[in-house]
Write a protein that holds these residues in place. Structure first.
Motif, PDB file in Angstrom:
ATOM      1  N   ILE A  29       0.666  -1.330  -0.049  1.00 35.75           N
ATOM      2  CA  ILE A  29       0.071   0.111  -0.026  1.00 35.75           C
ATOM      3  C   ILE A  29       0.943   1.346  -0.010  1.00 35.75           C
ATOM      4  N   PHE A  30       2.082   0.981   0.007  1.00 35.77           N
ATOM      5  CA  PHE A  30       3.263   2.074   0.012  1.00 35.77           C
ATOM      6  C   PHE A  30       3.005   3.005   1.110  1.00 35.77           C
ATOM      7  N   ALA A  31       2.872   2.771   2.167  1.00 35.98           N
ATOM      8  CA  ALA A  31       2.599   3.596   3.427  1.00 35.98           C
ATOM      9  C   ALA A  31       3.567   3.184   4.594  1.00 35.98           C
ATOM     10  N   PRO A  32       4.006   4.130   5.269  1.00 35.37           N
ATOM     11  CA  PRO A  32       4.791   3.796   6.507  1.00 35.37           C
ATOM     12  C   PRO A  32       4.406   2.664   7.375  1.00 35.37           C
ATOM     13  N   ALA A  33       5.401   1.653   7.558  1.00 38.05           N
ATOM     14  CA  ALA A  33       4.900   0.407   8.434  1.00 38.05           C
ATOM     15  C   ALA A  33       5.542   0.820   9.774  1.00 38.05           C
ATOM     16  N   SER A  34       6.747   1.144   9.833  1.00 35.61           N
ATOM     17  CA  SER A  34       7.383   1.459  11.267  1.00 35.61           C
ATOM     18  C   SER A  34       8.650   1.992  10.864  1.00 35.61           C
ATOM     19  N   SER A  35       9.430   2.483  11.920  1.00 37.85           N
ATOM     20  CA  SER A  35      10.448   3.429  11.909  1.00 37.85           C
ATOM     21  C   SER A  35      11.517   2.955  12.739  1.00 37.85           C
ATOM     22  N   LEU A  36      13.000   2.883  12.390  1.00 36.45           N
ATOM     23  CA  LEU A  36      13.810   2.630  13.372  1.00 36.45           C
ATOM     24  C   LEU A  36      14.966   3.687  13.511  1.00 36.45           C
ATOM     25  N   PRO A  37      14.908   4.123  14.698  1.00 39.96           N
ATOM     26  CA  PRO A  37      15.650   5.419  15.232  1.00 39.96           C
ATOM     27  C   PRO A  37      17.197   5.264  15.001  1.00 39.96           C
ATOM     28  N   LEU A  38      17.840   6.178  14.181  1.00 40.70           N
ATOM     29  CA  LEU A  38      19.046   6.247  14.062  1.00 40.70           C
ATOM     30  C   LEU A  38      19.740   7.395  14.927  1.00 40.70           C
ATOM     31  N   GLY A  39      19.000   8.403  15.468  1.00 39.01           N
ATOM     32  CA  GLY A  39      19.442   9.604  16.444  1.00 39.01           C
ATOM     33  C   GLY A  39      19.162  10.723  15.594  1.00 39.01           C
ATOM     34  N   PRO A  40      19.274  11.901  16.478  1.00 39.09           N
ATOM     35  CA  PRO A  40      18.921  13.233  15.849  1.00 39.09           C
ATOM     36  C   PRO A  40      20.040  13.839  14.802  1.00 39.09           C
ATOM     37  N   ASP A  41      21.156  13.425  15.230  1.00 38.78           N
ATOM     38  CA  ASP A  41      22.405  13.596  14.394  1.00 38.78           C
ATOM     39  C   ASP A  41      22.884  12.847  13.609  1.00 38.78           C
ATOM     40  N   ALA A  42      22.248  11.725  13.240  1.00 34.23           N
ATOM     41  CA  ALA A  42      22.684  10.495  12.473  1.00 34.23           C
ATOM     42  C   ALA A  42      23.256  11.081  10.862  1.00 34.23           C
ATOM     43  N   ALA A  43      24.235  10.434  10.509  1.00 33.98           N
ATOM     44  CA  ALA A  43      25.037  10.628   9.147  1.00 33.98           C
ATOM     45  C   ALA A  43      23.979   9.919   8.260  1.00 33.98           C
ATOM     46  N   PRO A  44      23.932  10.297   6.952  1.00 35.26           N
ATOM     47  CA  PRO A  44      23.248   9.705   5.959  1.00 35.26           C
ATOM     48  C   PRO A  44      23.305   7.913   5.905  1.00 35.26           C
ATOM     49  N   VAL A  45      22.662   7.328   5.684  1.00 34.69           N
ATOM     50  CA  VAL A  45      22.975   5.721   5.322  1.00 34.69           C
ATOM     51  C   VAL A  45      23.098   5.688   3.932  1.00 34.69           C
ATOM     52  N   HIS A  46      24.306   4.716   3.375  1.00 36.06           N
ATOM     53  CA  HIS A  46      24.693   4.467   2.409  1.00 36.06           C
ATOM     54  C   HIS A  46      24.118   3.230   1.952  1.00 36.06           C
ATOM     55  N   GLU A  47      24.046   2.326   2.740  1.00 36.30           N
ATOM     56  CA  GLU A  47      23.597   0.975   2.527  1.00 36.30           C
ATOM     57  C   GLU A  47      23.004   0.178   3.631  1.00 36.30           C
ATOM     58  N   VAL A  48      22.280  -0.644   3.388  1.00 31.76           N
ATOM     59  CA  VAL A  48      21.706  -1.727   4.345  1.00 31.76           C
ATOM     60  C   VAL A  48      21.693  -3.104   3.910  1.00 31.76           C
ATOM     61  N   ALA A  49      21.859  -4.059   4.958  1.00 30.14           N
ATOM     62  CA  ALA A  49      21.664  -5.483   4.629  1.00 30.14           C
ATOM     63  C   ALA A  49      20.940  -6.328   5.583  1.00 30.14           C
ATOM     64  N   PHE A  50      20.299  -6.978   5.263  1.00 33.89           N
ATOM     65  CA  PHE A  50      19.495  -7.796   6.200  1.00 33.89           C
ATOM     66  C   PHE A  50      20.305  -9.218   6.350  1.00 33.89           C
ATOM     67  N   ASN A  51      20.067  -9.815   7.619  1.00 36.94           N
ATOM     68  CA  ASN A  51      20.713 -11.231   7.890  1.00 36.94           C
ATOM     69  C   ASN A  51      19.981 -12.160   7.114  1.00 36.94           C
ATOM     70  N   HIS A  52      20.145 -13.426   7.530  1.00 39.03           N
ATOM     71  CA  HIS A  52      19.763 -14.412   6.417  1.00 39.03           C
ATOM     72  C   HIS A  52      18.204 -14.785   6.765  1.00 39.03           C
ATOM     73  N   ASN A  53      17.792 -14.441   8.152  1.00 44.69           N
ATOM     74  CA  ASN A  53      16.287 -14.559   8.413  1.00 44.69           C
ATOM     75  C   ASN A  53      15.694 -13.186   8.551  1.00 44.69           C
ATOM     76  N   GLY A  54      16.184 -12.123   8.078  1.00 44.00           N
ATOM     77  CA  GLY A  54      15.530 -10.937   7.860  1.00 44.00           C
ATOM     78  C   GLY A  54      15.196 -10.229   9.289  1.00 44.00           C
ATOM     79  N   LYS A  55      15.676 -10.811  10.258  1.00 45.90           N
ATOM     80  CA  LYS A  55      15.400 -10.365  11.923  1.00 45.90           C
ATOM     81  C   LYS A  55      16.463  -9.420  12.183  1.00 45.90           C
ATOM     82  N   MET A  56      17.381  -9.168  11.468  1.00 53.95           N
ATOM     83  CA  MET A  56      18.750  -8.078  11.962  1.00 53.95           C
ATOM     84  C   MET A  56      18.683  -7.188  10.514  1.00 53.95           C
ATOM     85  N   LEU A  57      19.244  -5.954  10.878  1.00 54.72           N
ATOM     86  CA  LEU A  57      19.590  -5.176   9.933  1.00 54.72           C
ATOM     87  C   LEU A  57      20.661  -4.439  10.082  1.00 54.72           C
TER      88      LEU A  57
END
Length: 108
Positions: A29-57
């Motif tokens: 439905i292209f709508a926000p589902a949840s949010s992971l906090p990075l912190g107010p002064d977080a630098a931009p994220v260049h890449e993300v990777a999920f572990n084998h079962n998708g429970k860690m990022l």
């Protein structure tokens, strides 16, 4: 754009003009589902990777930091400076045995 069974993952500042979080979107439905906090002064994220079962990022940041998130808890569980100050972490992957996270950066 990265896709996962939970949906589409976008840096929140990219998606909504706000800094400090990584937003998980419901791709159906292209709508926000949840949010992971990075912190107010977080630098931009260049890449993300999920572990084998998708429970860690893992995220690779412009500040050289790698951050590890528990997706079930919706929070960051650890972070470390993987690259020297002034160098960005630009790529990362979980090892096949899930015991390590490898990152590459602008420091070579």
């Amino acid at each position: 754009m990265l896709r996962h069974e939970l949906g589409v993952l976008l840096p929140l500042h990219q998606a909504l003009g706000v800094r400090g979080a990584l937003e998980i979107w419901n791709a159906k439905i292209f709508a926000p589902a949840s949010s992971l906090p990075l912190g107010p002064d977080a630098a931009p994220v260049h890449e993300v990777a999920f572990n084998h079962n998708g429970k860690m990022l893992a995220t690779a940041g412009a500040d050289g930091a790698v951050r590890l998130f528990d997706l079930n808890a919706g929070k960051q569980i650890m972070s470390w400076t993987a690259h020297p100050r002034g160098e960005a972490a630009t790529s990362l992957a979980f090892s096949a045995d899930q015991n390590a996270v490898f990152s590459a950066g602008t420091d070579g």
